[in-house]
Every structure is written in structure tokens, then in C-alpha cells.
Design a protein around this motif. Structure first.
Motif, PDB file in Angstrom:
ATOM      1  N   ASP A 167       0.874  -1.176   0.000  1.00 11.01           N
ATOM      2  CA  ASP A 167       0.000   0.000   0.000  1.00 11.01           C
ATOM      3  C   ASP A 167       0.905   1.218   0.000  1.00 11.01           C
ATOM      4  O   ASP A 167       2.129   1.100   0.003  1.00 11.01           O
ATOM      5  CB  ASP A 167      -0.932   0.010   1.227  1.00 11.01           C
ATOM      6  N   LEU A 168       0.295   2.419   0.020  1.00 12.52           N
ATOM      7  CA  LEU A 168       1.092   3.626   0.207  1.00 12.52           C
ATOM      8  C   LEU A 168       1.569   3.685   1.656  1.00 12.52           C
ATOM      9  O   LEU A 168       1.045   2.976   2.520  1.00 12.52           O
ATOM     10  CB  LEU A 168       0.251   4.858  -0.119  1.00 12.52           C
ATOM     11  N   ALA A 169       2.532   4.589   1.920  1.00 10.24           N
ATOM     12  CA  ALA A 169       3.122   4.634   3.255  1.00 10.24           C
ATOM     13  C   ALA A 169       2.083   4.994   4.315  1.00 10.24           C
ATOM     14  O   ALA A 169       2.120   4.476   5.425  1.00 10.24           O
ATOM     15  CB  ALA A 169       4.272   5.645   3.281  1.00 10.24           C
ATOM     16  N   PHE A 170       1.161   5.918   3.968  1.00 12.34           N
ATOM     17  CA  PHE A 170       0.168   6.358   4.955  1.00 12.34           C
ATOM     18  C   PHE A 170      -1.224   6.162   4.366  1.00 12.34           C
ATOM     19  O   PHE A 170      -1.809   7.095   3.807  1.00 12.34           O
ATOM     20  CB  PHE A 170       0.394   7.826   5.314  1.00 12.34           C
ATOM     21  N   PRO A 171      -1.778   4.953   4.497  1.00  6.21           N
ATOM     22  CA  PRO A 171      -3.067   4.660   3.842  1.00  6.21           C
ATOM     23  C   PRO A 171      -4.187   5.574   4.313  1.00  6.21           C
ATOM     24  O   PRO A 171      -5.038   5.967   3.509  1.00  6.21           O
ATOM     25  CB  PRO A 171      -3.341   3.215   4.240  1.00  6.21           C
ATOM     26  N   ARG A 172      -4.180   5.966   5.596  1.00 11.51           N
ATOM     27  CA  ARG A 172      -5.293   6.799   6.072  1.00 11.51           C
ATOM     28  C   ARG A 172      -5.152   8.241   5.595  1.00 11.51           C
ATOM     29  O   ARG A 172      -6.151   8.919   5.344  1.00 11.51           O
ATOM     30  CB  ARG A 172      -5.388   6.717   7.598  1.00 11.51           C
ATOM     31  N   LEU A 226       3.134  14.035  -0.252  1.00 11.11           N
ATOM     32  CA  LEU A 226       4.062  13.526   0.769  1.00 11.11           C
ATOM     33  C   LEU A 226       3.911  12.015   0.953  1.00 11.11           C
ATOM     34  O   LEU A 226       4.886  11.314   1.223  1.00 11.11           O
ATOM     35  CB  LEU A 226       3.928  14.308   2.083  1.00 11.11           C
ATOM     36  N   ILE A 241       6.008  10.491  -1.879  1.00 13.00           N
ATOM     37  CA  ILE A 241       7.459  10.594  -1.642  1.00 13.00           C
ATOM     38  C   ILE A 241       7.890   9.579  -0.583  1.00 13.00           C
ATOM     39  O   ILE A 241       8.855   8.832  -0.765  1.00 13.00           O
ATOM     40  CB  ILE A 241       7.833  12.018  -1.190  1.00 13.00           C
ATOM     41  N   ALA A 242       7.135   9.536   0.529  1.00 12.44           N
ATOM     42  CA  ALA A 242       7.501   8.601   1.595  1.00 12.44           C
ATOM     43  C   ALA A 242       7.427   7.165   1.096  1.00 12.44           C
ATOM     44  O   ALA A 242       8.269   6.330   1.439  1.00 12.44           O
ATOM     45  CB  ALA A 242       6.583   8.799   2.798  1.00 12.44           C
ATOM     46  N   LEU A 263      10.603   4.625   1.162  1.00 14.25           N
ATOM     47  CA  LEU A 263      10.664   3.643   2.241  1.00 14.25           C
ATOM     48  C   LEU A 263      10.035   2.289   1.919  1.00 14.25           C
ATOM     49  O   LEU A 263      10.206   1.352   2.672  1.00 14.25           O
ATOM     50  CB  LEU A 263       9.977   4.225   3.489  1.00 14.25           C
ATOM     51  N   LEU A 264       9.294   2.180   0.831  1.00 19.71           N
ATOM     52  CA  LEU A 264       8.566   0.920   0.631  1.00 19.71           C
ATOM     53  C   LEU A 264       8.957   0.189  -0.653  1.00 19.71           C
ATOM     54  O   LEU A 264       8.211  -0.647  -1.134  1.00 19.71           O
ATOM     55  CB  LEU A 264       7.058   1.182   0.643  1.00 19.71           C
ATOM     56  N   GLU A 278      -0.439  -1.418   9.049  1.00 17.09           N
ATOM     57  CA  GLU A 278      -0.238  -1.661   7.627  1.00 17.09           C
ATOM     58  C   GLU A 278       0.353  -0.409   6.995  1.00 17.09           C
ATOM     59  O   GLU A 278      -0.007   0.699   7.401  1.00 17.09           O
ATOM     60  CB  GLU A 278      -1.580  -1.987   6.962  1.00 17.09           C
ATOM     61  N   PRO A 279       1.156  -0.460   5.979  1.00 16.52           N
ATOM     62  CA  PRO A 279       1.734  -1.638   5.332  1.00 16.52           C
ATOM     63  C   PRO A 279       3.129  -1.955   5.839  1.00 16.52           C
ATOM     64  O   PRO A 279       3.940  -2.470   5.102  1.00 16.52           O
ATOM     65  CB  PRO A 279       1.800  -1.166   3.870  1.00 16.52           C
ATOM     66  N   TRP A 280       3.406  -1.665   7.109  1.00 15.16           N
ATOM     67  CA  TRP A 280       4.776  -1.788   7.602  1.00 15.16           C
ATOM     68  C   TRP A 280       5.039  -3.163   8.193  1.00 15.16           C
ATOM     69  O   TRP A 280       4.146  -3.798   8.717  1.00 15.16           O
ATOM     70  CB  TRP A 280       5.063  -0.698   8.635  1.00 15.16           C
ATOM     71  N   ARG A 299      10.958   0.770  10.948  1.00  9.27           N
ATOM     72  CA  ARG A 299      10.701   1.355   9.633  1.00  9.27           C
ATOM     73  C   ARG A 299       9.488   2.299   9.691  1.00  9.27           C
ATOM     74  O   ARG A 299       9.483   3.354   9.082  1.00  9.27           O
ATOM     75  CB  ARG A 299      10.440   0.205   8.657  1.00  9.27           C
ATOM     76  N   GLU A 310      10.495   5.511  11.226  1.00  5.37           N
ATOM     77  CA  GLU A 310      11.238   6.275  10.227  1.00  5.37           C
ATOM     78  C   GLU A 310      10.253   6.983   9.288  1.00  5.37           C
ATOM     79  O   GLU A 310      10.405   8.162   8.955  1.00  5.37           O
ATOM     80  CB  GLU A 310      12.108   5.296   9.436  1.00  5.37           C
ATOM     81  N   ALA A 311       9.226   6.257   8.871  1.00  5.54           N
ATOM     82  CA  ALA A 311       8.248   6.825   7.933  1.00  5.54           C
ATOM     83  C   ALA A 311       7.464   7.959   8.573  1.00  5.54           C
ATOM     84  O   ALA A 311       7.222   8.985   7.934  1.00  5.54           O
ATOM     85  CB  ALA A 311       7.297   5.736   7.454  1.00  5.54           C
ATOM     86  N   PHE A 367       9.725  10.908   8.639  1.00  8.70           N
ATOM     87  CA  PHE A 367       9.995  11.372   7.282  1.00  8.70           C
ATOM     88  C   PHE A 367       8.774  12.082   6.708  1.00  8.70           C
ATOM     89  O   PHE A 367       8.870  13.175   6.141  1.00  8.70           O
ATOM     90  CB  PHE A 367      10.390  10.176   6.418  1.00  8.70           C
ATOM     91  N   GLY A 368       7.597  11.467   6.873  1.00 12.59           N
ATOM     92  CA  GLY A 368       6.372  12.088   6.377  1.00 12.59           C
ATOM     93  C   GLY A 368       6.136  13.435   7.038  1.00 12.59           C
ATOM     94  O   GLY A 368       5.760  14.412   6.383  1.00 12.59           O
ATOM     95  N   LEU A 402       8.381  16.065   5.609  1.00 12.91           N
ATOM     96  CA  LEU A 402       7.882  16.549   4.307  1.00 12.91           C
ATOM     97  C   LEU A 402       6.766  17.565   4.521  1.00 12.91           C
ATOM     98  O   LEU A 402       6.708  18.606   3.861  1.00 12.91           O
ATOM     99  CB  LEU A 402       7.365  15.384   3.469  1.00 12.91           C
ATOM    100  N   PHE A 403       5.884  17.251   5.481  1.00 16.88           N
ATOM    101  CA  PHE A 403       4.789  18.179   5.761  1.00 16.88           C
ATOM    102  C   PHE A 403       5.352  19.499   6.290  1.00 16.88           C
ATOM    103  O   PHE A 403       4.865  20.578   5.942  1.00 16.88           O
ATOM    104  CB  PHE A 403       3.816  17.550   6.761  1.00 16.88           C
TER     105      PHE A 403
END
Lengths: 563, 209
Positions: free
Chosen positions: A118-123, A186, A189-190, A194-195, B8-10, B15, B18-19, B22-23, B26-27
Motif C-alpha cells: 500500500d502507500l506509506a500512509f493509507p489513512r 508527501l 514521496i515517503a 521507504l517501501l 499496515e503496510p509496515w 521502519r 522512520e516513515a 519522514f512524512g 515533508l509536511f
């Protein structure tokens, strides 16, 4: 060659065979869609929303072309005409073009292409859709209540002091839509950082992923400045805080600087994802590795960075210093180089390729032609003397429609056709699709090429009435628009038809490379059964030692045998 | 999600952490350009009207401004302690530090409200009856209201996020080692950094001479 062609024939499967479990069937009910965090479902939610806005914006275009059929101002008042082209511009730029490829194809494909679940931040992804829908509703309210007459650029002091339209609502809608863009950017990019699957190095990423990455960087860094400039308009209009008021010493030109600091990079937000789509399609249907992969990557990054440094070319006649204009003119020439590199590299990818003309390829070839014209006329506009002559004429209108419509929208249709079997598990009717692709190319050229001519002859933009000598060009343009509208509606019809009656697609109907083709069509909820491991670069359509070396030239053969 | 901070999805909390950082970075880049654009507009307009902007700077209430600067800097310290304590799963220390952060943030907003009331009483809203002579001082105060207002909204957002996260953790619905605390701390520091730019621009201008 015949082996390759045979591999592309879609085997007919029995329709009675049950669908394997996939993301469409994994959960049922309205709630499972509206509260989903599955990037594939959110892509479909975006698709439905964008379709609605494409229809609204298209309605504006139809009304404009109807009014311009005759030199007299007969269909609507000048004020209604202002509101109509503002509707068209605002809806099409922020509610269709900016999110078009990133939020539909990008949302669907990005995790699949890099081997993620999925994307890094699904929500955050779902939140982005809700922000977008909220913004869209605000805009619709503004339009239904009476519309906005400022043009999509909201120039001060007209927008702050004189306009009697619903500027506040529209500006708030655009700010909110901007936050949706930032959330998507964002997230992308993440995700890319990372994935990525094991072995998916940066220089093994498909070019669509690179293009989305570049787009996301621009989204995250440019969109807030748009929010800042529109916030200043809101402050002045709603609360009487006189930031741009010349009577108090404010500078209306400052607004243009802030606005174009976003809105020129926004052009690259609209076109970069199409570059990615075209690279995927051209390589697949030319059966060739992309020519100059690293150059393609650096071209994307170059465009993303230099795109921030060219905004002043929108202000050559606004009273900005000549030296400033010269710098912006030079930088605008500089940014044409990476675009040219991309066009050359697609062309070299075609060279000695085993080309077949499936519908996505026809769209892609149309894109390359139209984008080249749009890009070259951009150079005319970057040259100050010519720009002074054609500022605010139909030449400018033609130029940016060649990029955003002939380019980005054609690429969207091409990409939609290309990945339709992956998204839905169904094949569209190939004959109709080829017809639509060709009609779109000619309909587009018929609509917008006359605008170059009349613009250069002096036809100004944003007027409902015009001198009769321009009528012949406007009639051509309006007739072309009928063809173009048909070409845009046709795919909606045949794609919808294919949902119910289309043949079942195999997992990889185009025999394409790329991780997204290594999973089922449609993909399961978690994208992959076992997450893939990547051991090779992208676009391995002609692995080394499997064909004759380029020094051993084979004689040319006609495609499809000797007819 | 009993006890599980992993989502999910980690595949690993390291990690995911880290995300989250990182996110958030970016914000923050995005937020930096939002305030950056506004501050640029401020500086450009000030370039044209230095005297009016200096006069406006002298009118801003430096006592409230300085007190708020101290409050906000201290709250960044308590927030940093809170986030580190949460990560180290020290619930008592984390709870106290986050509670202190909330209190300092609320104190900032209260002082800000009092300051705004005093400003209105002095006629510093750039409408009819504006206190200053120079027309461009109206623009300076337009920026003052816009920038402090937007900063206040960000602070309110930060407070709500911290209160929600800390509340969940205290009720046991969110593990203390959730990466969200670190992300919230980063956001809180941004609010602080933005104020570090606003304070000299809005309060210190015109006071040196």
C-alpha cells in the motif's frame, strides 16, 4: 517477432470461471468503499470524482465554444461569459488536471510498481480524497450560487476590491484542494523512499514512478505558496486587511509573483506524470528498452527543480524590470532542454523497435506530436519580444491547451487504456479504442491549431465578442471541439461497456515488464501474494543476447507479415 | 490494536517510525513554504515602506510578545522530553511532560488573546479609525493579524493533536511507543520555529533607534 505477437493475443477464458479473490470483491458494501484505506479503491473513488469535474469543466468549454461561434455576443452576457471561462479554468486546472494522473493511475500503480502492499500512509490517502471532495463541494456551491468572474488566476486588485463573484468560496475551495495535493504528494514521496521492494534500487524504478516522485516534490513545495497567496486574498476580501491595496501602498504585482510561484510549477505537476505514462507505453509497444534511462530520470528532476525558477515569464508585460524578465526568459529556455531530451529519447526508443499500434500506443504517439508542438510554442512565449506581441491572445490559449489537453489528457486516456485490464480485469474493445485515439488527435488539432493562427493575428483571449475577420478560425475551432468531445465521450462509453461485457484479461495482456503485471488482474487486496524481489532494471523488452546485435542489421520487415 | 503500534503496510516498527518522521518532515517543508510565502510578501512590502513598518513594529505589544516567546520555547523543551519519554515507555514522565506542553501552549493562546484585545482597544485593526498615520502601516498590521492568526491556528491544531494522542495513551488505547508522538513533537517544534521568525519581524522592528 511472430512469437512476440502471439504472446500478445489475449486467450479467451470461459466467462463462467469464477473471479479470483481481488480488491474489488474483498469487501462489500458502501462503507467498505467510503472508509477504505486500499490505495486501489481510493484511486477508483478519485476516478469517479474527477469524472464528475471533467464533465462540469467540459460543460464550460462547450458553452465558450458555442458563444464564440459567431462574432456577436449573443448566447450570454459578457459577465456570464467571464463566469463561464472562470468555471472552465478553475475546475479543469485544480479539480481535474492537477489530480488527474497522480491520484487515479498514480494512486493505483505506485505501490504495485515498486512492490509494496500500500502507500506509506493509507489513512492520509483516504483523508486526501475527503479533502478533495470537500473542496469540490465548496467550489460547486460557489458555482451554483453565481460563479466567479476573475478567471482562474484571481488577479488582484480585481479579485480583492471589485469582483462581485463568489471569490472567497472559490479561493477556500482551491486552498482545501491544495491540502489534498500536499497529502498525496508527501504520501508518494515517503512510499518511494521507504517501501521499495528488495532490489528495487532508485535506478531500477520505472519512469512513471520517477515522474510521480518529481511531481510530488513539486506538489509539496509549491502548493503551500498558492495557499499563502489565496489566504492573502481571503484576508483582504473577507476581513478588509489591505495587503495588495495600491491606495495604501500595497503591490498587486506581488500577488502575481506568489501566484505564479505555484502556478508555473503546477504546469509541471500536470505534465510530468504524463511523461511517465508515455515512457511505459512507448517501451511496451515498441518492445524496446527506454533510450537513455538515466537521462530520462535526470530530465524529470531537472524539470522539477528549474520549474520553480521560471515563474516570472508570466509577467513580461506586467511592469517587471527588464533585467528580471531577461533572467526568467533565459531560465525558461533552459527548462525546455529536459523536455526536448524526453521527446528525443521516446523517438529513439521507437527507432528499430518492433512497433505495434494498439490503442495505448496510438494515444502515446499522439501525445508526442501534440506535446512537441505545445513545447515549441512555449519557446516562442519565453522569448520576450514575441511574448509581448502575443500576450493574452489565443496563441497563449492554444499553447497551454496543447500541453495540458493535447498532452496530459491524451496521456491520461492512453494510460487508462493501458492499465484498464489491470484495474478492472477486463479488456476494452480494441477497434473502438483505436478509433477514439485517432479521433482525439485530429479533433484536438482541429480545435486548437486555429487558435495559434488567430492568436498570432491578434485575437485576444477572454472576450465573448470579436471582430468578424476572426470568425473563420473560431468556427473551425468550435467544429473541432465537437469531434474532440465525441473522442472524449467515446472511451467513457466503451470502457463502461467493457466492465460488463469485456473479455477477461490475463495478468499481463501486453506482455509488459513491470511489477504491476506480475500480480493478478485485478490485483488482490494486498497487491502481491508474496512480495516480489527485483533483480533487473526496468523495460527489459530485449534482453541482451536474445536478439541480433545491433551491428548485425536484419533487413526491414513489414509488421504483420507480407500483405 | 491491543498493544500493537505496528500498522499496515509496515513490517517493522523501526521502519514505521522512520516513515512517521519522514512524512512529518515533508509536511514541515510544506508548512515552511506556506509561512515562507507570507513572510516573503511581508518583507517585500516592508522593503517599499520601511518607515511605516517600523512605526507599526513599535506599536506591537512587546511585553506580551516576549512573554509568549519564552512560553513557546519552554514548551518545545517539555515536548522534546515528552516525546523521548514516550518512546522509552516511561508513562509518568511522558504524561507529565506532555501535560506541561499543553499547559504552556494554552497559556500562549490566552496571552495572545489578551494581546489581541489590547491591540483592538488601541485601534490597531487596519479598518476605520486605525491608530497610525502612514497608509502602509495598515499593510504592516494586516500582516500582523494574518500571521499571528495563522500561527495561532497552527498552535491550536498542535494542541489538539497532542491532547488527543496523550489522551489515547493514558486510556491505554495507544501504546506509548507509537511513532505518532515523535511526529507530533516535530510539528510542535515547527510552530516554535515559525514564531522565532515572526517575533523579530512583528515586534522588534523600529525599536533599535
Amino acid at each position: 517477432m511472430s512469437e512476440l505477437a502471439a504472446g500478445r493475443v489475449r486467450p479467451a477464458e470461459g466467462p463462467a470461471e469464477p473471479w479470483p479473490d481481488n480488491y474489488l470483491t474483498a469487501e462489500q458494501g458502501l462503507g467498505s468503499w467510503l472508509l477504505t484505506t486500499d490505495h486501489k479503491r481510493i484511486a477508483l473513488l478519485y476516478m469517479a470524482t474527477l469524472l464528475a469535474f471533467f464533465v462540469i469543466g467540459g460543460f464550460g468549454a462547450v458553452m465558450i465554444r458555442l458563444e464564440l461561434f459567431t462574432p456577436e455576443q449573443d448566447l450570454m452576457t459578457a459577465d456570464a461569459y467571464n463566469r463561464m471561462f472562470t468555471l472552465h479554468g478553475t475546475v479543469m486546472v485544480w479539480f481535474f488536471l492537477v489530480p488527474s494522473i497522480p491520484n487515479t493511475l498514480g494512486n493505483f500503480l505506485l505501490p504495485l510498481m515498486i512492490g509494496a502492499r500500500d502507500l506509506a500512509f493509507p489513512r492520509v490517502n483516504l483523508l486526501s480524497w475527503y479533502l478533495f471532495v470537500g473542496a469540490g463541494l465548496l467550489l460547486v456551491v460557489a458555482l451554483v450560487a453565481g460563479g466567479v468572474d476573475t478567471g482562474w488566476t484571481f488577479y488582484t486588485p480585481f479579485s480583492t476590491m471589485f469582483s462581485n463573484g463568489y471569490v472567497l468560496l472559490a479561493a477556500l475551495a482551491v486552498i482545501l484542494a491544495g491540502f489534498s495535493s500536499i497529502a498525496t504528494g508527501l504520501n508518494f514521496i515517503a512510499t518511494v523512499h521507504l517501501l521499495r521492494a528488495p532490489g528495487m534500487h532508485w535506478f531500477r524504478l520505472p519512469l512513471l514512478v520517477w515522474a510521480l516522485y518529481g511531481t510530488s516534490v513539486v506538489m509539496v513545495l509549491a502548493t503551500p505558496v498558492l495557499a499563502a497567496s489565496l489566504l492573502l486574498i481571503v484576508a483582504e476580501r473577507a476581513f478588509g486587511l489591505p495587503v495588495f491595496d495600491p491606495a495604501q501602498g500595497g503591490d498587486p504585482l506581488l500577488f502575481q509573483h506568489l501566484f505564479w510561484f505555484y502556478s508555473h510549477p503546477a504546469v509541471y505537476i500536470m505534465i510530468l506524470p504524463s511523461f511517465g505514462v508515455i515512457s511505459e507505453i512507448v517501451t511496451c509497444f515498441a518492445r524496446r528498452r527506454i533510450f537513455g534511462y538515466t537521462f530520462m530520470v535526470y530530465a524529470i528532476l531537472w524539470i522539477a527543480v528549474v520549474g520553480f525558477l521560471v515563474w516570472g515569464h508570466h509577467m513580461f508585460v506586467s511592469g517587471q524590470s527588464l533585467f528580471t524578465s531577461l533572467v526568467f526568459s533565459f531560465l525558461s529556455f533552459v527548462i525546455a532542454v529536459p523536455s526536448a531530451i524526453k521527446v528525443f529519447n521516446w523517438t529513439f526508443t521507437l527507432y528499430r523497435g518492433q512497433i505495434t499500434f494498439e490503442a495505448p500506443m496510438l494515444y502515446a504517439l499522439g501525445f508526442i506530436g501534440l506535446f512537441t508542438l505545445g513545447g515549441l510554442t512555449g519557446l516562442f512565449l519565453a522569448a520576450i519580444p514575441i511574448d509581448v506581441h502575443v500576450t493574452d491572445t489565443y496563441f497563449v490559449v492554444a499553447h497551454f491547451h496543447f500541453i495540458m489537453v493535447g498532452g496530459a489528457v491524451t496521456a491520461l486516456y492512453g494510460g487508462l487504456s493501458f492499465w484498464w485490464p489491470k484495474i478492472t480485469g477486463r479488456l476494452y474493445p480494441e477497434g473502438w479504442a483505436r478509433f477514439a485515439a485517432i479521433l482525439m488527435f485530429f479533433g484536438f488539432a482541429f480545435t486548437f491549431f486555429p487558435m495559434f493562427v488567430m492568436g498570432f493575428a491578434g485575437m485576444p483571449r477572454r472576450y465573448a465578442a470579436y471582430p468578424p475577420e476572426f470568425q473563420i478560425w473560431h468556427v473551425m475551432s468550435s467544429c473541432g471541439a465537437v469531434l474532440l468531445a465525441a473522442a472524449y465521450l467515446l472511451p467513457m462509453a466503451y470502457l463502461t461497456f467493457s466492465l460488463f461485457r469485456g473479455a477477461r484479461a490475463t495478468d499481463d495482456p501486453w506482455d509488459a515488464t513491470g511489477l504491476e503485471w506480475r500480480t493478478a488482474s485485478p490485483p488482490p487486496r494486498g497487491n502481491f501474494g508474496v512480495l516480489p524481489v527485483v533483480a533487473e532494471g526496468p523495460y527489459l523488452y530485449h534482453p541482451e543476447a536474445e536478439g541480433p546485435h545491433h551491428s548485425e542489421r536484419e533487413p526491414h520487415q513489414n509488421q504483420g507479415g507480407n500483405l | 490494536m491491543s498493544g500493537g503500534a505496528l500498522r499496515e503496510p509496515w513490517h517493522s516498527l523501526r521502519r514505521q517510525r522512520e516513515a512517521a518522521s519522514f512524512g512529518m518532515w515533508l509536511f514541515l517543508a510544506s508548512e515552511a513554504l506556506l509561512f515562507g510565502g507570507l513572510i516573503l510578501a511581508f518583507i517585500a512590502t516592508r522593503w517599499f515602506h520601511p518607515a511605516a513598518f517600523a512605526a507599526a513594529g513599535r506599536e506591537a505589544d512587546i511585553v506580551y510578545g516576549t512573554a509568549n516567546t519564552l512560553l513557546l520555547l519552554t514548551s518545545s523543551l517539555t515536548m522534546a522530553v515528552g516525546a523521548q519519554a514516550a518512546r522509552a515507555e516511561l508513562p509518568r514522565l511522558a504524561g507529565r511532560a506532555l501535560g506541561l506542553t499543553l499547559a504552556l501552549g494554552l497559556a500562549f493562546l490566552c496571552l495572545k488573546g489578551l494581546e489581541w484585545r489590547a491591540d483592538l482597544a488601541k485601534g490597531l485593526w487596519p479598518g476605520p479609525g486605525f491608530a497610525l498615520e502612514q497608509p502602509a502601516a495598515r499593510i504592516a498590521f494586516a500582516f500582523y493579524w494574518l500571521l499571528t492568526g495563522l500561527h495561532g491556528l497552527h498552535l491550536l491544531g498542535g494542541l489538539s493533536a497532542i491532547a488527543w494522542l496523550a489522551g489515547q495513551a493514558v486510556l491505554g488505547r495507544r501504546p506509548w511507543r507509537s511513532p505518532a508522538f515523535e511526529a507530533a513533537a516535530l510539528y510542535w517544534h515547527l510552530i516554535d520555529v515559525v514564531w522565532m521568525f515572526l517575533y523579530p519581524l512583528l515586534y522588534l522592528d523600529g525599536r533599535a533607534a
